[in-house]
Each structure stands twice: as structure tokens, then as C-alpha cells.
Design an enzyme around this catalytic site. Structure first.
Site, PDB file in Angstrom:
ATOM      1  N   THR A  31     -39.487  26.729 -10.460  1.00  0.00           N
ATOM      2  CA  THR A  31     -39.767  25.541  -9.907  1.00  0.00           C
ATOM      3  C   THR A  31     -39.897  24.794 -11.167  1.00  0.00           C
ATOM      4  O   THR A  31     -40.418  25.414 -12.232  1.00  0.00           O
ATOM      5  CB  THR A  31     -41.012  25.175  -8.986  1.00  0.00           C
ATOM      6  OG1 THR A  31     -42.183  25.657  -9.766  1.00  0.00           O
ATOM      7  CG2 THR A  31     -40.785  26.129  -8.024  1.00  0.00           C
ATOM      8  N   HIS A  32     -39.649  23.451 -11.239  1.00  0.00           N
ATOM      9  CA  HIS A  32     -39.650  22.516 -12.475  1.00  0.00           C
ATOM     10  C   HIS A  32     -38.730  23.392 -13.638  1.00  0.00           C
ATOM     11  O   HIS A  32     -39.129  23.158 -14.746  1.00  0.00           O
ATOM     12  CB  HIS A  32     -40.882  22.401 -12.927  1.00  0.00           C
ATOM     13  CG  HIS A  32     -41.867  21.953 -12.018  1.00  0.00           C
ATOM     14  ND1 HIS A  32     -41.990  20.545 -11.465  1.00  0.00           N
ATOM     15  CD2 HIS A  32     -42.401  22.712 -10.955  1.00  0.00           C
ATOM     16  CE1 HIS A  32     -42.851  20.493 -10.487  1.00  0.00           C
ATOM     17  NE2 HIS A  32     -43.173  21.690 -10.378  1.00  0.00           N
ATOM     18  N   GLU A  43     -18.474  21.988 -15.339  1.00  0.00           N
ATOM     19  CA  GLU A  43     -18.974  20.605 -15.895  1.00  0.00           C
ATOM     20  C   GLU A  43     -18.080  19.529 -15.014  1.00  0.00           C
ATOM     21  O   GLU A  43     -18.542  18.149 -14.911  1.00  0.00           O
ATOM     22  CB  GLU A  43     -18.703  20.351 -17.336  1.00  0.00           C
ATOM     23  CG  GLU A  43     -19.893  21.293 -17.958  1.00  0.00           C
ATOM     24  CD  GLU A  43     -19.256  21.710 -19.475  1.00  0.00           C
ATOM     25  OE1 GLU A  43     -19.100  20.709 -20.298  1.00  0.00           O
ATOM     26  OE2 GLU A  43     -19.112  22.942 -19.838  1.00  0.00           O
ATOM     27  N   GLN A  96      -7.479  -2.124   3.998  1.00  0.00           N
ATOM     28  CA  GLN A  96      -6.233  -1.426   3.190  1.00  0.00           C
ATOM     29  C   GLN A  96      -6.931  -0.613   2.144  1.00  0.00           C
ATOM     30  O   GLN A  96      -6.470   0.579   1.789  1.00  0.00           O
ATOM     31  CB  GLN A  96      -5.246  -2.552   2.914  1.00  0.00           C
ATOM     32  CG  GLN A  96      -4.148  -1.467   2.037  1.00  0.00           C
ATOM     33  CD  GLN A  96      -3.029  -2.327   2.133  1.00  0.00           C
ATOM     34  OE1 GLN A  96      -2.299  -2.790   2.933  1.00  0.00           O
ATOM     35  NE2 GLN A  96      -2.559  -2.879   0.784  1.00  0.00           N
ATOM     36  N   LYS A 128     -17.002  29.656 -29.247  1.00  0.00           N
ATOM     37  CA  LYS A 128     -17.280  29.027 -27.921  1.00  0.00           C
ATOM     38  C   LYS A 128     -16.468  29.422 -26.652  1.00  0.00           C
ATOM     39  O   LYS A 128     -15.226  29.876 -26.825  1.00  0.00           O
ATOM     40  CB  LYS A 128     -17.077  27.478 -28.019  1.00  0.00           C
ATOM     41  CG  LYS A 128     -17.987  26.867 -28.999  1.00  0.00           C
ATOM     42  CD  LYS A 128     -19.276  26.729 -28.389  1.00  0.00           C
ATOM     43  CE  LYS A 128     -19.528  25.778 -27.411  1.00  0.00           C
ATOM     44  NZ  LYS A 128     -19.710  24.326 -27.789  1.00  0.00           N
ATOM     45  N   SER A 134       0.662  -1.124  -0.054  1.00  0.00           N
ATOM     46  CA  SER A 134       0.033   0.099   0.074  1.00  0.00           C
ATOM     47  C   SER A 134       0.824   1.269   0.000  1.00  0.00           C
ATOM     48  O   SER A 134       0.464   2.387   0.173  1.00  0.00           O
ATOM     49  CB  SER A 134      -1.057  -0.055   1.206  1.00  0.00           C
ATOM     50  OG  SER A 134      -0.170  -0.060   2.383  1.00  0.00           O
ATOM     51  N   SER A 179     -13.087  26.099 -27.751  1.00  0.00           N
ATOM     52  CA  SER A 179     -13.317  24.847 -28.469  1.00  0.00           C
ATOM     53  C   SER A 179     -12.066  24.737 -29.596  1.00  0.00           C
ATOM     54  O   SER A 179     -11.582  25.885 -29.995  1.00  0.00           O
ATOM     55  CB  SER A 179     -14.742  24.951 -29.252  1.00  0.00           C
ATOM     56  OG  SER A 179     -14.688  24.162 -30.275  1.00  0.00           O
TER      57      SER A 179
HETATM   58  N1  ARG Z   1      -1.012  -1.406   5.037  1.00  0.00           N
HETATM   59  C1  ARG Z   1      -1.952  -1.744   6.172  1.00  0.00           C
HETATM   60  C2  ARG Z   1      -3.378  -1.252   5.944  1.00  0.00           C
HETATM   61  O1  ARG Z   1      -3.351  -0.269   5.330  1.00  0.00           O
HETATM   62  C3  ARG Z   1      -1.548  -1.749   7.142  1.00  0.00           C
HETATM   63  C4  ARG Z   1      -2.181  -2.696   8.486  1.00  0.00           C
HETATM   64  C5  ARG Z   1      -1.524  -4.092   8.357  1.00  0.00           C
HETATM   65  N2  ARG Z   1      -2.146  -4.717   9.187  1.00  0.00           N
HETATM   66  C6  ARG Z   1      -1.797  -6.195   8.872  1.00  0.00           C
HETATM   67  N3  ARG Z   1      -2.228  -6.982   9.891  1.00  0.00           N
HETATM   68  N4  ARG Z   1      -1.393  -6.642   8.084  1.00  0.00           N
HETATM   69  O2  ARG Z   1      -4.302  -1.597   6.319  1.00  0.00           O
END
Ligand code: ARG
Length: 464
Positions: free
Chosen positions: A155-156, A290, A322, A283, A23, A277
Site C-alpha cells: 500500500t502506498h 509503456e 459524424q 538496456k 466521412s 536502446s
Molecule cells: N456520414 C454521415 C454521418 O456519419 C451520415 C449521415 C448523414 N446524414 C445527413 N443528414 N447528412 O453521420
């Protein structure tokens, strides 16, 4: 990087699984919070005699160095690390040897990640609140400039009754005011400290959870360790508050798109906030609006992601969780981007008061007032309503409006009509008389503006 949990494994982790599991690409943004949490944790370990106090000071000092080195760019995040928590601990151990390995005593990554995320999101909520305030300040400024700018209320999407542009803008101020309250509430609810929950069942070491909670700026330590590591209400709640605020910005954006079309031409956006554009030279497109409208979709999606990610999880921590970060980080990034673009765009727009007034004249938006005129002269409302409906039909046939229709035509339908009908249905009068709390009368809107200035916007003055 070698894994810190390698002990019981006989094989290295498959490379693809390593990437799948990692992560770090998205949680490294929490490094400041991770290090801050670790410093307070290790101080507590020293204070409690769980590790030697002198050693705890050396560890805390080195953690501060790592923080500074990351900030200055001297130290770079290693993308092959599993997550930010592992990375910081690994660098610490490289620098301090065995001493670095003591940091994780009486702690788990489960309470660590829960802590870091709460701390990170607290700072984000503060930023979001500041940005909403700025947007409200712009809306209030524009409202003050347009207290008497009459426009049709719809309204509408059909012209309904006369209001002012100020009244319309102040409706959004109320929405954004509630968004701010939702953000404050979110902050309050998440401001409990999970550190010390450990993996799920705290620890046998004599930790001081009140100390860490206090030093990390939390109201209290969380009262159940299973909840401490497995609660993600704060992510869902913040994602919800963000999605609602985005829906408000999206509705306003939709109106701006309409208002700057040739069909309305109520406003014109500054060149710096419009795009052209590639093929049509004439334009001038409201792309920002948007995009805000479009990006609202992903914040609603992020809320759905979090709710459905959590709904089947048994206590306590599961790796599914995670997945919380990418969703909530995307919502946070998106709303900050949108708020900080929308405010200056509105601030620099040109308001075409004449066009608003003209639109007001054409839509029979004073028909209710015409009926009310008869009611004031003694007719039951339903009869007055019917007579006015017939008058509108006559006007449409003759290509007139209620303001231009000759008095003789009025009198044909009711002898209660006198020349003062024209005064009674003048748009200014129709607006001015709607003077109840929350109404469009300049006096009522001015009171609303004062209230906002003395409450929501007041703190900002103090801060500057
Ligand atoms: N990277 C993990 C998360 O974001 C950290 C916690 C990990 N814990 C574990 N028991 N593997 O959740």
C-alpha cells in the site's frame, strides 16, 4: 462523384467543403454492415409491396455482388464519395440504372448510419470480449503456476503484508471480468434497431420495422424515431467500457514496468516482447507496457470527445454526430491492439520467485502477524501494535528482521513472547492463515481460480 442530393442546388459543392464534409475515409470500414442493412431493408420493401418484389430481389442480389467485389478488391472504395452509404448506393445505381435508385425508398441516411454503426460495434464488442477472455486465461494460468509464490503486498508502494503472486494476478482477473460484463451490457443496450426511424419521423410507407429488426439480429425496433436517429449512448457507453478496461491494463502495465526494473527484478519479459536502446547496450525496455499505459490516454480522450460532442445537440440528427466514428473506432482499434499484445507478453514472462520471496523477507510485512500473536495471547490490539512497532525500530537499529531478532529481545518487551513467535511470523504461515474468501492463502486463491475456470473461461472451451 456527383451528389445524390443535388436537386435543389444551383452550384457544385466547393472542393474543400466536399473534403471537409466527407466521412468516407473513416466510415468505409462499415461497408459490410451497410450492405447487410440495405439487403434486409430492400427485402422488406419487396415483402411489403412498397416496391415490386422481383425488383427488390434484383437489388438485393446486386448488393451482395457489390459486397463480394469490395471484399475481393475487384471494386475499390471511391475516396471522393461523401460517405459509405452514398458510395454503395451510387455503385448500385451505376450497375442497375433506375432500379438502383429505388433502394433508398422509406429510408434516410440518418437511420442508415445509426444502424450501420450499431451493427459494426456489435461485432467489435464480440471481438473485444474474446480478447479479454484470452487475457484472463493467461492471468489464470500464471496464477496457477504461482499459488505459493510469496511476495510483498503493497500500500502506498510500501511493503505492507505478505500475499502471493497468484493473489496479485487474480486481482486483475476480477477487473477484467467486470470489463467483460460491461461489454456484454453495452451490447445488450445497443441491440435495438433504429432502421425505419427515417430522417427523424419514420415514413408514410407501410414499413415493417419488426421484420428488419429481427433479420438484422436486434432484440426489437427502437420505440421512438427521434431517439432512433439521435441516440449515441452506445458510443459513449462503449468508449467508457473501453477506457475503464484500458485503465486496468495501464495499471497492470505500470506494475510490470516496476517488476522488471533492477530495483525489483520480480519478473523478466521475453526478448520477443522487449526492446533495446540505440545507445545503452545493457538496456531491455518494457516498451509494450509503456505504450499501453500511454495509449490509455487517447481512449479517455475519445470518451471525452464523444461526451462533449453530444452534450449540446438538439434532437434529432446533427452533422456533429459524424464525429462519433473516429473517436469510437480509435478506441476500438486501440483496445484490440493492446489486449492482443498484453496477453502473450504476460504469457511469456519469466517469474523470479526467489526475488519476490527475498523482497518479502526485508519489509517487516509480518509485523501485523507479530501483533496478532500477542492479541491471541490476551493483549489488547493497540498495546500489541505498540510493542511490535518498538520491535521493528529495534530491528532497524540492529540491522535485523523480525525473523532474525533473538528471542531475548522479544522478551524484553513482553513476557508473552515464546519461541513459537518465529513460526507465527513465518511468511508462509502468514499467507496460509489468510484463508478468508478473497484472501491470499493458496487454498482461497485456488477456489477463486476454479470459479473463474467454471464461469468466465468455460464458454471458451465450448467454442473451440
Ligand atoms: N456520414 C454521415 C454521418 O456519419 C451520415 C449521415 C448523414 N446524414 C445527413 N443528414 N447528412 O453521420
Amino acid at each position: 462523384m456527383a451528389k445524390m442530393w443535388q436537386g435543389r442546388f444551383k452550384k457544385e459543392l466547393d472542393e474543400k467543403v466536399n473534403d471537409f464534409n466527407s466521412s468516407i475515409s473513416f466510415d468505409s470500414r462499415m461497408y459490410i454492415n451497410d450492405i447487410q442493412g440495405s439487403i434486409v431493408h430492400v427485402n422488406m420493401l419487396g415483402k411489403q409491396g412498397i416496391i415490386d418484389e422481383k425488383e427488390s430481389k434484383i437489388i438485393a442480389k446486386e448488393l451482395a455482388n457489390i459486397h463480394d467485389d469490395l471484399l475481393s478488391g475487384k471494386l475499390e472504395i471511391d475516396p471522393s464519395a461523401e460517405d459509405i452509404h452514398m458510395f454503395v448506393e451510387q455503385v448500385l445505381t451505376q450497375r442497375l440504372g433506375d432500379l438502383g435508385k429505388k433502394l433508398h425508398t422509406a429510408r434516410s441516411r440518418n437511420d442508415q448510419v445509426a444502424l450501420d454503426l450499431r451493427m459494426y460495434l456489435r461485432t467489435q464488442i464480440d471481438e473485444i470480449i474474446g480478447l479479454i477472455k484470452k487475457l484472463i486465461a493467461v492471468l489464470v494460468k500464471k496464477a496457477e503456476e504461482n499459488l505459493t509464490t510469496v511476495m510483498p503486498g503493497y500500500t502506498h508502494l510500501q511493503r505492507a503484508q505478505p500475499i502471493t503472486f497468484a493473489h496479485h494476478l487474480m486481482a486483475y482477473v476480477e477487473m477484467f471480468k467486470r470489463d467483460m460484463v460491461r461489454m456484454f451490457n453495452c451490447f445488450d443496450l445497443m441491440n435495438e434497431c433504429p432502421l425505419g426511424s427515417g430522417a427523424l419521423a419514420t415514413t408514410t410507407y407501410p414499413i415493417d420495422r419488426e421484420y428488419t429488426a429481427e433479420y438484422l439480429g436486434f432484440n426489437n425496433a427502437m420505440l421512438n424515431s427521434l431517439d432512433g436517429v439521435s441516440d449515441r449512448d452506445y458510443c459513449m457507453e462503449l468508449a467508457n467500457a473501453i477506457a475503464i478496461c484500458m485503465v486496468h491494463m495501464s495499471r497492470l502495465s505500470e506494475e510490470v514496468v516496476l517488476w522488471c526494473s533492477w530495483e525489483f527484478k520480480f519478473i523478466e519479459l521475453d526478448d520477443a516482447y522487449s526492446t533495446g536502446s540505440s545507445i545503452m547496450p545493457q538496456k531491455k525496455n518494457p516498451d509494450i507496457c509503456e505504450l499501453i499505459r500511454g495509449k490509455t490516454g487517447r481512449t479517455i480522450g475519445n470518451l471525452t470527445t464523444l461526451l462533449s460532442m453530444m452534450k449540446g445537440l438538439p434532437l434529432a440528427y446533427n452533422k456533429d454526430m459524424q464525429e462519433d466514428k473516429e473517436a469510437i473506432f480509435d478506441s476500438v482499434d486501440t483496445i484490440k491492439l493492446c489486449l492482443s499484445t498484453l496477453a502473450p507478453m504476460l504469457d511469456t514472462m519469466k517469474v523470479y520467485k526467489e526475488n519476490m520471496a527475498n523482497a518479502g523477507k526485508k519489509g517487516f510485512i509480518n509485523a501485523t502477524d507479530c501483533a496478532d500473536y500477542l492479541v491471541k495471547k490476551g493483549l489488547p490490539f493497540r498495546d500489541a501494535y505498540k510493542i511490535t512497532g518498538s520491535l521493528v525500530a529495534i530491528c532497524i537499529d540492529r540491522g535485523e528482521t523480525l525473523d532474525t531478532l533473538p528471542i531475548e529481545e522479544y522478551k524484553k518487551l513482553s513476557d508473552k513472547f515464546e519461541k513459537d513467535i518465529y513460526e507465527a511470523i513465518s511468511l508462509e504461515k502468514c499467507v496460509n492463515e489468510r484463508n478468508a474468501i478473497g484472501g491470499p492463502a493458496p487454498q482461497a486463491v485456488a477456489k477463486h481460480i476454479e470459479k473463474i475456470k467454471n464461469t468466465v473461461l468455460k464458454e471458451e472451451d465450448n467454442e473451440d
